[in-house]
Design a protein around this motif. Structure first.
Motif, PDB file in Angstrom:
ATOM      1  N   THR A  41      18.392  -8.293  -9.946  1.00 12.49           N
ATOM      2  CA  THR A  41      17.358  -7.468  -9.345  1.00 12.49           C
ATOM      3  C   THR A  41      16.101  -7.519 -10.194  1.00 12.49           C
ATOM      4  O   THR A  41      16.109  -7.166 -11.378  1.00 12.49           O
ATOM      5  CB  THR A  41      17.836  -6.013  -9.204  1.00 12.49           C
ATOM      6  OG1 THR A  41      19.030  -5.988  -8.430  1.00 12.49           O
ATOM      7  CG2 THR A  41      16.776  -5.156  -8.520  1.00 12.49           C
ATOM      8  N   ASP A  42      15.015  -8.022  -9.625  1.00  8.85           N
ATOM      9  CA  ASP A  42      13.678  -8.056 -10.240  1.00  8.85           C
ATOM     10  C   ASP A  42      13.531  -9.074 -11.368  1.00  8.85           C
ATOM     11  O   ASP A  42      12.585  -8.989 -12.158  1.00  8.85           O
ATOM     12  CB  ASP A  42      13.266  -6.669 -10.753  1.00  8.85           C
ATOM     13  CG  ASP A  42      13.166  -5.651  -9.625  1.00  8.85           C
ATOM     14  OD1 ASP A  42      12.510  -5.957  -8.618  1.00  8.85           O
ATOM     15  OD2 ASP A  42      13.754  -4.565  -9.750  1.00  8.85           O
ATOM     16  N   ALA A  43      14.426 -10.054 -11.456  1.00  8.82           N
ATOM     17  CA  ALA A  43      14.264 -11.131 -12.438  1.00  8.82           C
ATOM     18  C   ALA A  43      15.092 -12.330 -12.000  1.00  8.82           C
ATOM     19  O   ALA A  43      16.129 -12.180 -11.341  1.00  8.82           O
ATOM     20  CB  ALA A  43      14.686 -10.684 -13.832  1.00  8.82           C
ATOM     21  N   SER A  44      14.635 -13.539 -12.375  1.00 12.81           N
ATOM     22  CA  SER A  44      15.361 -14.743 -11.972  1.00 12.81           C
ATOM     23  C   SER A  44      15.030 -15.892 -12.914  1.00 12.81           C
ATOM     24  O   SER A  44      14.001 -15.888 -13.611  1.00 12.81           O
ATOM     25  CB  SER A  44      14.994 -15.137 -10.535  1.00 12.81           C
ATOM     26  OG  SER A  44      13.609 -15.422 -10.432  1.00 12.81           O
ATOM     27  N   PHE A  45      15.925 -16.896 -12.928  1.00  9.87           N
ATOM     28  CA  PHE A  45      15.716 -18.109 -13.715  1.00  9.87           C
ATOM     29  C   PHE A  45      16.302 -19.290 -12.962  1.00  9.87           C
ATOM     30  O   PHE A  45      17.419 -19.219 -12.440  1.00  9.87           O
ATOM     31  CB  PHE A  45      16.385 -17.994 -15.083  1.00  9.87           C
ATOM     32  CG  PHE A  45      16.321 -19.263 -15.889  1.00  9.87           C
ATOM     33  CD1 PHE A  45      15.116 -19.713 -16.424  1.00  9.87           C
ATOM     34  CD2 PHE A  45      17.468 -20.025 -16.103  1.00  9.87           C
ATOM     35  CE1 PHE A  45      15.057 -20.889 -17.166  1.00  9.87           C
ATOM     36  CE2 PHE A  45      17.416 -21.196 -16.841  1.00  9.87           C
ATOM     37  CZ  PHE A  45      16.204 -21.630 -17.370  1.00  9.87           C
ATOM     38  N   THR A  46      15.544 -20.368 -12.883  1.00  6.22           N
ATOM     39  CA  THR A  46      16.034 -21.613 -12.289  1.00  6.22           C
ATOM     40  C   THR A  46      15.709 -22.769 -13.214  1.00  6.22           C
ATOM     41  O   THR A  46      14.692 -22.748 -13.926  1.00  6.22           O
ATOM     42  CB  THR A  46      15.402 -21.874 -10.909  1.00  6.22           C
ATOM     43  OG1 THR A  46      13.968 -21.951 -11.051  1.00  6.22           O
ATOM     44  CG2 THR A  46      15.749 -20.774  -9.926  1.00  6.22           C
ATOM     45  N   ARG A  47      16.587 -23.801 -13.195  1.00  9.88           N
ATOM     46  CA  ARG A  47      16.343 -25.017 -13.972  1.00  9.88           C
ATOM     47  C   ARG A  47      16.937 -26.191 -13.195  1.00  9.88           C
ATOM     48  O   ARG A  47      18.096 -26.165 -12.791  1.00  9.88           O
ATOM     49  CB  ARG A  47      16.994 -24.893 -15.344  1.00  9.88           C
ATOM     50  CG  ARG A  47      16.490 -25.893 -16.413  1.00  9.88           C
ATOM     51  CD  ARG A  47      17.184 -27.244 -16.358  1.00  9.88           C
ATOM     52  NE  ARG A  47      18.637 -27.188 -16.342  1.00  9.88           N
ATOM     53  CZ  ARG A  47      19.396 -27.075 -17.450  1.00  9.88           C
ATOM     54  NH1 ARG A  47      18.844 -26.979 -18.643  1.00  9.88           N
ATOM     55  NH2 ARG A  47      20.729 -27.061 -17.340  1.00  9.88           N
TER      56      ARG A  47
END
Length: 643
Positions: A585-591
């Motif tokens: 919720t309210d944060a994310s990371f992709t690589r």
């Protein structure tokens, strides 16, 4: 003119924990068997030391205000001894500190007193502190200290903080008022059941037969520590605390009010400003010259703001004074002054341009917390400006040359402040804007078969990133900046060729870095392995498993990292790291990693969508940043053709 600030502190969230009851003797040197047998609290087993009790008694009479304090702690291991470290007892020039004693009691019952010659005095601007360390401090020891502070500052009673950076089993504060005194109080981060004191009438030992004294006692138990952690504002702003202030003193023939309403305090600070401001004709002439040909009020305000952030040099005052020039004319002459003086000039120039504006006192994020219930100017340490034109209201602070017009610097993003307008002075809620705070790292690498790489990294800082990193850049040599915030984080050998910085606009700061990594990859026979190159959040900043107060990033942000790796002829990808996608919720990371036939491209993006996360969100947030850091450790395997 030297106007001193006195910095206060405040609070946030309490997570209650339970431990077996402990008998607190609270007699100097008398340690109970229960205290000797204490072990770390079940709900906080990582505790290396605890505060057994911290008791303060503040007695107010018509002659003196006297605070007596006694603190006792238990050390469980060597780390606990290190955590206790040295003790600082702060006091001001108006205080008299006396009866300071401290000792270590070892498990064999021997007492080792702190020698008076080993107690030293430190000076912090207008405040001081007595500091000392406990002798023979080791596992199993109990330590304690006590002191008394006396003063006659009836207009301001010192706050009491129930928490500290150690787990606290019991904290008790007693306010004793002599006949005729009345008081008011404001609590911070205290459960409703702890906010109301226990009241008792007690005999007056100094005047037997006279009217009794009235005691008010607040007690809190089993309090988790508030330690310095990443992404927090003022540390004491998260602690449970009580702020008391005297309202009045009355007898049959005397009546005095101590408490001041905000209007009265505004009148008093207005007098301070009026005595500082002079040279108004010079201010008007300067304003006319730089706004010539500018008609629209908002454009005039922006012109004035940009002139000040570029044309006036900020001078820090280590003693915490608002003003270092005797008068505003001194600032106009040297074009150098404190941040507060520059904002006073901003206020007066806006007024000279026909724009409604007012000075506003705030407490900066790292020094104070806004407390509207407490009528004290001591909670403020910085001055900014409010302007109003038609339907536009802007809070302005011309202390940073990297902060765009209409946006407060990160440190000035307070919840509220005190607008100064003589009898019309009043509290205001600050409206803080969130500029797009964006950091983009683009790295190009030419990777050779021997594992060396020729690299360049172009970094774009925008919004609050530009402010934060721009100010860091100004305090360092350019190569030191590149080492401290970039290459030094890689934990490998590097050679800097060139570093170029540009500040083309007030909301964008860029860096171009050219360098060589002799050991970017590691050769393993016909293979070569390397780690994805990333400079930001290479490590998880959240080390603690638990956190009882919010994670406060201050502002939302996005970090993008693009690495493009060109390979020497005869090399090719054998194994690329798997895609990573994490969302809470309210944060994310992709690589993601890919190979286009010529280059390996690694794209990553971290987004934090809101400024603060409550303690209940700490675990998933910590896990997200752990995975961000772990992604840096993924191996990129390349094949290397034999010569």
């Amino acid at each position: 003119m030297y106007i001193a600030r006195i910095f206060l502190t405040v609070v946030y969230f309490i997570i209650p924990v339970t431990i077996p009851a402990v008998i607190h003797a609270q007699n100097w040197g008398k340690v109970t068997p229960e205290e000797w047998s204490l072990t770390p609290p079940p709900d906080y087993p990582e505790a290396n030391a605890v505060i057994i009790f911290d008791k303060g008694t503040m007695k107010v009479t018509n002659e003196v205000i006297k605070l007596s304090r006694h603190v006792r702690m238990k050390v469980f291991n060597k780390a606990g001894a290190d955590e206790i470290g040295s003790i600082d007892i702060p006091f001001s020039d108006d205080d008299r500190l006396s009866d300071l004693d401290a000792q270590t009691i070892t498990p064999d019952g021997k007492k080792h007193q702190v020698n008076k010659k080993d107690i030293h005095t430190k000076t912090y601007g207008t405040s001081k502190a007595r500091t000392f360390s406990f002798p023979v401090l080791d596992s199993g020891c109990v330590v304690e200290y006590r002191y008394t502070i006396s003063n006659q500052t009836y207009y301001r009673l010192d706050p009491w903080y129930f928490q500290s950076d150690l787990f606290t089993l019991r904290s008790e504060f007693v306010l004793i008022l002599g006949p005729g005194f009345t008081y008011s109080s404001a609590t911070m981060n205290m459960p409703s059941g702890s906010q109301k004191p226990k009241e008792e009438l007690i005999a007056n030992p100094d005047q037997l037969g006279m009217a009794p004294l009235k005691s008010h006692t607040w007690v809190m138990e089993n309090l988790p520590p508030i330690k310095e952690e990443p992404y927090m504002s003022f540390s004491k702003g998260y602690m449970a605390a009580i702020y008391n202030q005297l309202v009045s003193y009355r007898t049959s023939d005397f009546n005095q009010f101590f408490i001041r309403d905000w209007k009265d305090l505004g009148k008093r600070f207005q007098e301070v400003l009026d005595s500082y401001v002079d040279s108004e004709k010079k201010v008007a002439k300067l304003t006319d010259s730089i706004t010539a040909g500018v008609a629209e009020p908002l454009a005039k305000a922006e012109t004035i703001y940009n002139f000040l952030i570029k044309g006036v040099q900020v001078r820090d005052d280590p003693n915490g004074h608002y003003f270092t020039n005797d008068k505003l004319g001194g600032l106009l002459q040297t074009m150098t002054g404190t941040e507060d003086e520059i904002n006073v000039l901003l206020w007066k120039m806006l007024k000279a341009a026909g724009i409604d504006s007012w000075p506003i006192l705030i407490g900066t994020r790292s020094r104070n917390v806004f407390m509207p219930q407490v009528f004290q100017l001591d909670q403020f340490n910085h001055l900014i400006t409010l302007m109003e034109s038609d339907s536009t209201i802007l809070f302005m602070d011309a202390s940073s040359r990297y902060c765009p017009f209409g946006v407060l610097p990160p440190e000035s993003r307070a919840a509220g402040g005190f607008l100064i307008d003589s009898e019309n002075s009043h509290l205001v809620k600050l409206v803080t804007r969130n500029p797009k705070s964006f950091r983009h790292d683009a790295t190009r690498m030419y990777l050779k078969k021997d594992g060396s790489a020729v690299c360049s990294t172009a970094v774009k800082f925008q919004g609050y990133f530009a402010v934060d990193y721009g100010e860091r850049h100004d305090s360092k040599a350019e190569t030191d900046f590149a080492k401290d915030y970039f290459l030094g984080k890689l934990n490998q050998v590097y050679e800097i060729d060139t570093v170029i910085f540009r500040h083309d606009t007030v909301d964008q700061f860029t860096m171009d870095l050219y360098y060589t990594l002799p050991e970017a990859g590691k050769r393993l026979e016909e293979f070569l392995s390397m780690k994805p190159l990333q400079y930001y959040f290479r490590e998880n900043p959240f080390k603690s498993e638990k956190r009882s107060f919010p994670v406060d990033f201050n502002y939302p942000f996005v970090f993008e990292n693009i690495v493009q790796i060109a390979l020497e002829e005869g090399m090719g990808p054998q194994n690329l790291p798997d895609p990573v996608e994490i969302k809470i919720t309210d944060a994310s990371f992709t690589r993601n990693c890919m190979y286009d036939g010529n280059n390996i491209i690694i794209l990553s993006r971290l987004a934090v969508d809101k400024p603060a996360f409550p303690p209940g969100s700490y675990r998933p947030l910590r896990e997200l940043f752990q995975k961000v850091a772990a992604a840096v450790e993924d191996d990129l395997i390349l094949t290397v053709a034999s010569e």
